[in-house]
Design a protein around this motif. Structure first.
Motif, PDB file in Angstrom:
ATOM      1  N   ALA A 191       0.838  -1.198   0.000  1.00  0.00           N
ATOM      2  CA  ALA A 191       0.000   0.000   0.000  1.00  0.00           C
ATOM      3  C   ALA A 191       0.868   1.242   0.000  1.00  0.00           C
ATOM      4  O   ALA A 191       0.602   2.209  -0.724  1.00  0.00           O
ATOM      5  CB  ALA A 191      -0.907   0.009   1.221  1.00  0.00           C
ATOM      6  N   ILE A 192       1.935   1.207   0.770  1.00  0.00           N
ATOM      7  CA  ILE A 192       2.816   2.364   0.848  1.00  0.00           C
ATOM      8  C   ILE A 192       3.552   2.558  -0.479  1.00  0.00           C
ATOM      9  O   ILE A 192       3.628   3.670  -1.008  1.00  0.00           O
ATOM     10  CB  ILE A 192       3.836   2.165   2.006  1.00  0.00           C
ATOM     11  CG1 ILE A 192       3.112   1.967   3.335  1.00  0.00           C
ATOM     12  CG2 ILE A 192       4.820   3.319   2.064  1.00  0.00           C
ATOM     13  CD1 ILE A 192       2.539   3.191   3.951  1.00  0.00           C
ATOM     14  N   THR A 193       4.033   1.435  -1.030  1.00  0.00           N
ATOM     15  CA  THR A 193       4.783   1.537  -2.279  1.00  0.00           C
ATOM     16  C   THR A 193       3.920   2.125  -3.388  1.00  0.00           C
ATOM     17  O   THR A 193       4.389   2.911  -4.213  1.00  0.00           O
ATOM     18  CB  THR A 193       5.268   0.135  -2.720  1.00  0.00           C
ATOM     19  OG1 THR A 193       5.544  -0.626  -1.561  1.00  0.00           O
ATOM     20  CG2 THR A 193       6.512   0.229  -3.560  1.00  0.00           C
ATOM     21  N   GLN A 194       2.654   1.719  -3.378  1.00  0.00           N
ATOM     22  CA  GLN A 194       1.774   2.240  -4.435  1.00  0.00           C
ATOM     23  C   GLN A 194       1.644   3.757  -4.338  1.00  0.00           C
ATOM     24  O   GLN A 194       1.587   4.446  -5.344  1.00  0.00           O
ATOM     25  CB  GLN A 194       0.402   1.583  -4.309  1.00  0.00           C
ATOM     26  CG  GLN A 194      -0.406   1.723  -5.579  1.00  0.00           C
ATOM     27  CD  GLN A 194      -1.837   1.269  -5.397  1.00  0.00           C
ATOM     28  OE1 GLN A 194      -2.382   1.368  -4.310  1.00  0.00           O
ATOM     29  NE2 GLN A 194      -2.416   0.778  -6.462  1.00  0.00           N
ATOM     30  N   LEU A 195       1.599   4.250  -3.134  1.00  0.00           N
ATOM     31  CA  LEU A 195       1.421   5.691  -2.964  1.00  0.00           C
ATOM     32  C   LEU A 195       2.693   6.467  -3.297  1.00  0.00           C
ATOM     33  O   LEU A 195       2.640   7.644  -3.601  1.00  0.00           O
ATOM     34  CB  LEU A 195       1.008   6.002  -1.524  1.00  0.00           C
ATOM     35  CG  LEU A 195      -0.353   5.475  -1.102  1.00  0.00           C
ATOM     36  CD1 LEU A 195      -0.610   5.789   0.354  1.00  0.00           C
ATOM     37  CD2 LEU A 195      -1.453   6.075  -1.964  1.00  0.00           C
ATOM     38  N   GLU A 196       3.831   5.781  -3.241  1.00  0.00           N
ATOM     39  CA  GLU A 196       5.096   6.480  -3.402  1.00  0.00           C
ATOM     40  C   GLU A 196       5.275   7.093  -4.773  1.00  0.00           C
ATOM     41  O   GLU A 196       6.170   7.909  -4.981  1.00  0.00           O
ATOM     42  CB  GLU A 196       6.254   5.515  -3.109  1.00  0.00           C
ATOM     43  CG  GLU A 196       6.778   5.689  -1.700  1.00  0.00           C
ATOM     44  CD  GLU A 196       8.031   4.893  -1.480  1.00  0.00           C
ATOM     45  OE1 GLU A 196       8.143   3.795  -2.045  1.00  0.00           O
ATOM     46  OE2 GLU A 196       8.888   5.380  -0.755  1.00  0.00           O
ATOM     47  N   LYS A 197       4.421   6.695  -5.726  1.00  0.00           N
ATOM     48  CA  LYS A 197       4.542   7.253  -7.073  1.00  0.00           C
ATOM     49  C   LYS A 197       4.308   8.760  -7.065  1.00  0.00           C
ATOM     50  O   LYS A 197       4.776   9.468  -7.936  1.00  0.00           O
ATOM     51  CB  LYS A 197       3.545   6.568  -7.994  1.00  0.00           C
ATOM     52  CG  LYS A 197       4.145   5.363  -8.666  1.00  0.00           C
ATOM     53  CD  LYS A 197       3.146   4.665  -9.535  1.00  0.00           C
ATOM     54  CE  LYS A 197       2.299   3.720  -8.712  1.00  0.00           C
ATOM     55  NZ  LYS A 197       1.263   3.030  -9.443  1.00  0.00           N
ATOM     56  N   SER A 198       3.539   9.237  -6.122  1.00  0.00           N
ATOM     57  CA  SER A 198       3.268  10.666  -6.068  1.00  0.00           C
ATOM     58  C   SER A 198       4.403  11.401  -5.390  1.00  0.00           C
ATOM     59  O   SER A 198       4.949  10.943  -4.398  1.00  0.00           O
ATOM     60  CB  SER A 198       1.968  10.916  -5.299  1.00  0.00           C
ATOM     61  OG  SER A 198       0.901  10.743  -6.170  1.00  0.00           O
ATOM     62  N   LYS A 199       4.723  12.540  -5.926  1.00  0.00           N
ATOM     63  CA  LYS A 199       5.875  13.289  -5.450  1.00  0.00           C
ATOM     64  C   LYS A 199       5.620  13.934  -4.081  1.00  0.00           C
ATOM     65  O   LYS A 199       6.559  14.297  -3.389  1.00  0.00           O
ATOM     66  CB  LYS A 199       6.253  14.377  -6.474  1.00  0.00           C
ATOM     67  CG  LYS A 199       7.091  13.846  -7.619  1.00  0.00           C
ATOM     68  CD  LYS A 199       8.484  13.488  -7.152  1.00  0.00           C
ATOM     69  CE  LYS A 199       9.346  12.734  -8.130  1.00  0.00           C
ATOM     70  NZ  LYS A 199       8.735  11.983  -9.183  1.00  0.00           N
ATOM     71  N   ASP A 200       4.362  14.065  -3.719  1.00  0.00           N
ATOM     72  CA  ASP A 200       4.115  14.694  -2.420  1.00  0.00           C
ATOM     73  C   ASP A 200       4.006  13.672  -1.293  1.00  0.00           C
ATOM     74  O   ASP A 200       3.640  13.996  -0.182  1.00  0.00           O
ATOM     75  CB  ASP A 200       2.871  15.585  -2.484  1.00  0.00           C
ATOM     76  CG  ASP A 200       1.640  14.807  -2.881  1.00  0.00           C
ATOM     77  OD1 ASP A 200       1.787  13.721  -3.487  1.00  0.00           O
ATOM     78  OD2 ASP A 200       0.523  15.275  -2.614  1.00  0.00           O
ATOM     79  N   PHE A 201       4.322  12.421  -1.623  1.00  0.00           N
ATOM     80  CA  PHE A 201       4.288  11.382  -0.596  1.00  0.00           C
ATOM     81  C   PHE A 201       5.692  11.254   0.005  1.00  0.00           C
ATOM     82  O   PHE A 201       6.680  11.176  -0.705  1.00  0.00           O
ATOM     83  CB  PHE A 201       3.853  10.054  -1.207  1.00  0.00           C
ATOM     84  CG  PHE A 201       3.665   8.975  -0.189  1.00  0.00           C
ATOM     85  CD1 PHE A 201       2.540   8.960   0.612  1.00  0.00           C
ATOM     86  CD2 PHE A 201       4.626   7.984  -0.013  1.00  0.00           C
ATOM     87  CE1 PHE A 201       2.364   7.969   1.557  1.00  0.00           C
ATOM     88  CE2 PHE A 201       4.442   6.994   0.925  1.00  0.00           C
ATOM     89  CZ  PHE A 201       3.304   6.981   1.719  1.00  0.00           C
TER      90      PHE A 201
END
Lengths: 363, 496
Positions: free
Chosen positions: B19-29
């Motif tokens: 779940a975390i890795t998926q969100l990491e695509k966004s630069k504001d994460f």
């Protein structure tokens, strides 16, 4: 490269459009003719005439003054050059509404005069043509009394168009006239106007043989002519039945033809279906079923007078109702010559069907 | 393709770390690794656009540096009352997206602690001034990129919303964010936008409008090829529709692309109002644009060349109003158009309060005085004022300016060869519009290419139940917005 191409295109557009010869006609710097009239002038030979053109001058207090120019000639467009000599601004005919011919002119061939209207692209098919009972130029140069903010041309056009919509005139304009002229088996007709108390009024319908004036309808004939020619609405009709005066209004009539055997001596029947309101009946003690009676009597009256009118047209050998046109549409090999020979011999019947829809409220 | 979007998004998650890795695509994460001497350390992750960074610094970081090596220990250490302890991946994602901070062990990735740290800066936002609407939200973008991203992410709390950041301008180093939704936005559109922004070689990017001009498909056109908006709700709605959004640091506006001419005529209010009313207003705007372009040229053409076209009852008025004017119609029209443009420009340069005075001075004093002095006719005064008024109805400011500009060639051509000139100018305009592209997509779609399915939200706006499909224009990867059948089968509350 693209900029160069579009530059070339724009330069071409500017240079080539110089060849189009577009002439500026700024609205307030031209004189727009609103009506013309033609009176015969025998001094200039058989087809000589005096043309009169009126143009409106719009004054700042919203009233309109009419100024007329006239010239004598043999050719319609030549008179325009002559009138230009009298005018302060160039004269244009794009706003021409009405053209009036004197009866003298109409008795000769009328079509050569209307030819210029057809050729001029700035004149529309809705141009009203009319015949003057007496002097044509008087009608367009006399400003109707009490009409301040309208010029004579548009006043006349309005008057005639209003009488087409709700009066005794059948639909008529340059287009209808030209159609009837060229149609095989139909003759032309034009409204007749005259002056009465300083105002123009519609007097009747002038019937033509091709383009030569022959006959002017009188009184009830005009109404019957309109009913026999086309579908009508808002017409009025008055008759004397058994000594009682009857007047019906708001007539909606439909006419249809029954031609059993076209191009033979078999009778042609024109059916008239008339629906109307009873508005006046001079009998103070009508019987119970008086509307039925009136309907019957009106039918007979219309049939009698209609047939009389048609007989008259046949005797004059003119087919203003376009009966020949009706026959032509029902004939495979139409022979114009044969029809013209048999036209005045064919018995033509009128069959009327009157229905009084409303007879008014009387306590 | 047609399956529901949200389910697809979360079903592939096996554990919390995915779940975390998926969100990491966004630069504001952001994912912080906090090393520890005794164990593998802690992993703190959050969206920096969504949380209040003060909470993290003041209330969390000082306490978790201690020696606890279990999450239970962390919970024990933290002086906060509401914490969620979970091992459900989707729960972690959902909470992160609404402003939670997650803490987990760097090696044991099955469980996470979620702490609420949502930013509360909502009321600092400006009111929309350019695109004010009476109904609907009244939030506008501000000059800070992070706040703007927060405003957009708040409206789209889904992991698929990806934000890519670039830096452009050799001197200004402006941060530019490209927003898209994975699985909806066409990748080609995103790539084109990214490529074009990366290709910008300029020293200073002050505002998003610099970017709009630099990444435009046609640099000669007066028409705006991207929708420029200050409304975060419009940006979010466009993202959901499958469009790409660009926002930049220091600019209170966002760009939306690909865009169409017809979209430029749709105000965002159209979606807040009943579709019948909205369609009427939209029609009014199209009519206004046509009127604004054509009415003065038509006046000039007809008065100069085509007196036949004037109804006879109008001639009287026109001739009288023109009789005092010494100029030909073209000069008269140009003078008045120029006056109106001057007034507008002066009004735009002056502060609001003074600007109103200018409007009154211009409208009443100059207008009536010039008619009385016989410089212009009062009919033309009405016409020019109407066309100026109509040009202000366009919801996108740049479009209104374009409409006012292209009127002038029309007027000149009208005075040159009359109605033919107007027709030729119109033909040029049409060819120009046909050639325009926005992010490589046709600009006057759905008129050309004729895509009838996109007419549901073009000249008229049909009800939302008709809007199940995304517009073809954006070439979305997921055509369906919602399940049409579900929407239509929905049972209203039944009364016994």
């Amino acid at each position: 490269m693209r900029i160069k191409n579009s530059l070339v295109l724009i330069i071409m557009l500017v240079l080539l459009s110089g060849c189009m010869g577009v002439q500026t006609k700024v609205l307030d710097e031209i004189n727009m003719v609103s009506a013309v009239s033609y009176d015969s002038d025998k001094d200039l030979g058989k087809r000589g005439f005096k043309a009169t053109a009126v143009t409106p001058y719009y004054l700042p207090d919203k009233t309109v003054k009419t100024v007329s120019f006239s010239a004598n000639s043999n050719l319609s467009k030549e008179t325009r050059d002559k009138t230009n000599l009298q005018s302060d601004k160039p004269i244009f005919s794009g706003k021409l509404k009405v053209a009036i011919f004197s009866k003298e002119m109409a008795k000769q061939h009328l079509f050569p005069l209307t030819d210029t209207f057809l050729r001029d692209p700035s004149i529309g098919g809705s141009l009203i043509l009319a015949v003057a009972d007496k002097n044509a130029s008087d009608i367009i140069t006399t400003k109707p009394e009490g009409i301040e903010n309208e010029d004579v041309g548009s006043y006349l056009a309005k008057e005639i168009n209003h009488n087409i919509k709700a009066g005794l005139l059948p639909k008529t304009n340059l287009h209808v006239f030209t159609y009837a002229y060229y149609a095989e088996g139909a003759d032309t007709f034009l409204p007749v106007v005259d002056l009465k108390m300083g105002k123009p009024y519609v007097k009747g319908i002038a019937l033509f043989n091709e383009d030569k004036y022959v006959y002017q309808t009188k009184g009830i004939e005009s109404i019957l002519f309109k009913m026999l020619l086309e579908h009508t609405s808002k017409l009025g009709y008055a008759a004397k039945l058994d000594g009682d005066l009857v007047s019906i209004h708001n007539i909606r009539s439909k006419r249809s033809y029954t031609i059993k055997k076209p191009m033979t001596s078999e009778p042609i029947t024109i059916h008239l279906k008339v629906i109307a309101f009873l508005r006046e009946y001079s009998n103070p003690h009508p019987s119970k079923n008086f509307t039925k009676k009136i309907e019957k009597q009106l039918e007979q009256d219309i049939e009698k007078k209609g047939e009389k009118l048609i007989k008259k047209l046949q005797d004059l050998d003119i087919d203003s109702l376009g009966i020949g046109d009706q026959v032509r549409t029902r004939t495979r090999n139409w022979d114009k010559k044969a029809w013209e020979k048999m036209y005045h011999t064919i018995p033509i019947r009128v069959k009327a069907n009157v229905k009084i829809e409303e007879s008014g409220v009387i306590e | 393709m047609k399956k529901s979007f949200n389910k697809r998004g979360n079903s592939s998650l096996d554990n919390v770390s995915d779940a975390i890795t998926q969100l990491e695509k966004s630069k504001d994460f952001t994912r912080l690794l906090i090393p520890s001497e005794h164990h593998t350390g802690l992993c703190v992750s959050y969206f920096n656009t969504l949380i209040d960074i003060e909470i993290l610094r003041r209330d969390i970081l000082p306490y978790i540096n201690k020696t606890s090596n279990t999450l239970e220990g962390v919970i024990h250490d933290l002086p906060l009352e509401s914490m969620i302890f979970t091992d459900t991946p989707s729960e972690v994602q959902d909470h992160l997206l609404i402003g939670y901070i997650s803490i987990m062990l760097a090696d044991l990735n099955h469980k996470a602690v979620l702490i609420k740290a949502a930013s509360k800066e909502n009321k600092e936002f400006a009111l929309p001034e350019v695109e004010y609407s009476i109904v609907g939200p009244k939030e506008a973008l501000v000059e800070s990129l992070d706040t703007n991203l927060h405003l957009i992410r708040k409206r789209l709390p889904i992991p698929e919303l990806t934000i890519e950041e670039l830096s452009v301008g050799s001197l200004s180093k402006t941060r530019v964010a490209i927003l898209s939704i994975e699985g909806i936005t066409n990748k080609e559109n995103v790539q084109t936008t990214k490529q074009r922004i990366m290709d910008i070689h300029f020293n200073q990017i002050i505002d998003i409008s610099y970017i709009a001009q630099m990444i435009g498909d046609n640099k000669l056109t007066p028409f705006p090829l991207y929708v420029d908006t200050e409304r975060p709700d419009r940006l979010a709605a466009s993202l959901a529709e499958g469009k790409v959004v660009v926002v930049a640091e220091g600019s209170p506006h966002g760009l939306i692309g690909p865009s169409t001419l017809i979209e430029q005529f749709s105000a965002f209010d159209d979606y807040f109002l009943n579709w019948v009313i909205a369609s009427f207003f939209r029609f009014l705007r199209f009519f206004g644009a046509l009127l604004s372009i054509l009415i003065t040229p038509l006046y000039v053409a007809i008065l100069t060349y085509h007196y036949e076209l004037i109804p006879k009852d109008l001639i009287n008025t026109l001739v009288i109003s023109r009789s005092e004017v010494p100029f030909p119609p073209i000069l008269e029209a140009l003078i008045l158009e120029l006056v109106i443009e001057l007034l507008r420009e002066a009004g735009a340069r002056l502060p609001t309060k003074v600007g109103q005075t200018i409007g009154i001075v211009g409208g009443i004093v100059i207008g009536t005085a010039s008619v009385e002095a016989g410089l212009t006719s009062n009919v033309l005064l009405i016409i020019v004022a109407l066309s100026a008024l109509a040009s202000f109805t366009s919801p996108v400011f740049q479009l209104g300016s374009a409409i006012r500009l292209i009127r002038f060639p029309f007027i000149l051509m009208a005075s040159y060869i009359g109605l033919i000139g107007v027709a030729i100018s119109f033909f040029f305009l049409l060819v120009h519009l046909l050639r325009l592209k926005s992010l490589g997509r046709p600009f006057i779609e759905p008129l050309f290419p004729l895509r009838l399915s996109d007419w549901k939200d073009a000249l008229v706006r049909l009800p939302f139940s008709f809007q199940a499909k995304r517009p073809v224009e954006v070439q979305s990867e997921n055509l369906m917005r919602f399940d049409e059948k579900m929407a239509s089968d929905k049972n209203p509350v039944k009364e016994e």
